[in-house]
Design an enzyme around this catalytic site. Sequence first.
Site, PDB file in Angstrom:
ATOM      1  N   ASN A  78     -17.682  12.906 -17.102  1.00  0.00           N
ATOM      2  CA  ASN A  78     -16.286  12.471 -17.140  1.00  0.00           C
ATOM      3  C   ASN A  78     -16.115  10.986 -16.824  1.00  0.00           C
ATOM      4  OD1 ASN A  78     -16.306  15.455 -15.572  1.00  0.00           O
ATOM      5  ND2 ASN A  78     -15.190  15.323 -17.502  1.00  0.00           N
ATOM      6  N   ILE A  85     -12.708   6.623 -15.938  1.00  0.00           N
ATOM      7  CA  ILE A  85     -12.760   7.982 -15.410  1.00  0.00           C
ATOM      8  C   ILE A  85     -11.762   8.871 -16.132  1.00  0.00           C
ATOM      9  CG2 ILE A  85     -12.504   9.373 -13.310  1.00  0.00           C
ATOM     10  CD1 ILE A  85     -12.754   6.592 -11.790  1.00  0.00           C
ATOM     11  N   CYS A  86     -12.228  10.066 -16.537  1.00  0.00           N
ATOM     12  CA  CYS A  86     -11.306  11.032 -17.130  1.00  0.00           C
ATOM     13  C   CYS A  86     -10.909  12.026 -16.042  1.00  0.00           C
ATOM     14  CB  CYS A  86     -11.983  11.748 -18.289  1.00  0.00           C
ATOM     15  SG  CYS A  86     -10.938  12.990 -19.047  1.00  0.00           S
ATOM     16  N   LEU A  87      -9.714  11.864 -15.533  1.00  0.00           N
ATOM     17  CA  LEU A  87      -9.245  12.716 -14.443  1.00  0.00           C
ATOM     18  C   LEU A  87      -7.735  12.891 -14.631  1.00  0.00           C
ATOM     19  CD1 LEU A  87      -9.994  14.112 -11.732  1.00  0.00           C
ATOM     20  CD2 LEU A  87      -9.510  11.943 -10.595  1.00  0.00           C
TER      21      LEU A  87
END
Lengths: 157, 139
Positions: A78, A85-87
Amino acid sequence: MSLPKRILKETERLRNEKDTGIKATIHGDNLRYFDVEINGPEGSPYEGGVFELELFLPEDYPMSPPKVRFLTKIYHPNIDRLGRICLDILKNNWSPALQIRTVLLSIQALLGAPNPDDPLANDVAQKWKEDENAAKATARQWTKEYAKKVSDQKEEA
Amino acid sequence: MTAKVPRNFRLLEELEKGEKGLGADGCSYGLTDSDDVMMSKWNGTILGPPHSVHENRIYSLEIYCGDNYPDSPPQVRFISKINLPGVNGTDGKVDLSKLPRVANWNRDYTMERILVGLREHMAHPSHRKLPQPAEGQTF
């Protein structure tokens, strides 16, 4: 330049942050820009590593989420090659009730619980799904190679 | 006073804008190396403006954003050979002070603005008919 009270309070609180393995200090003279360190969570391939990040509070924070990225190279499904950041809470699920502290703890939790089904780094995610043990071994290797060591961090303090 | 966006987050914004592809203004740009966490080296492309000697030509440039970007302007250099005032005839370096659009640099200016400014400069009535080196040559 007047800084919203909310940011001052958060900064103060972060200064007293202990024992969670997250650290944020103001970068130079920009009170909205932080140097961040996150310790890899125990039991994860990132354990023992200290990861450097940078965080910026945009003009409309806390209505908009902070902007955060990793500066330390990291092998994680991620997190992409530029440290983005993939959040969800950094995007659609942001709420002004969240704070810098909760964001950093969520990123730390993401290190302990990668989500290869919602990838940002497709090659890493694929590896993670095909052969999780091999992917974790690479993540451990990168941690050793690129992250600071927890022991060094203690010596600095 | 508004929040001052730090270098790296500014470059990420520019990257995302640039990734959306060739704009209507005939310019595009992106990171030279997608692994470069400091995002210093970029490449740019300018599609030669119509009604000029540059029409249908594609110009490649390299852009270097130093540690002080965007407080200081980036260094810009043509890779494709071009004959244009403000561009060094030996190494292709661009003198940004010769481009009206970015001459008085301020930190809100972007790489896109420089490329658009260069394209306008190429299309300027006193430049658009300047004799050009054969296509495909590099500095």
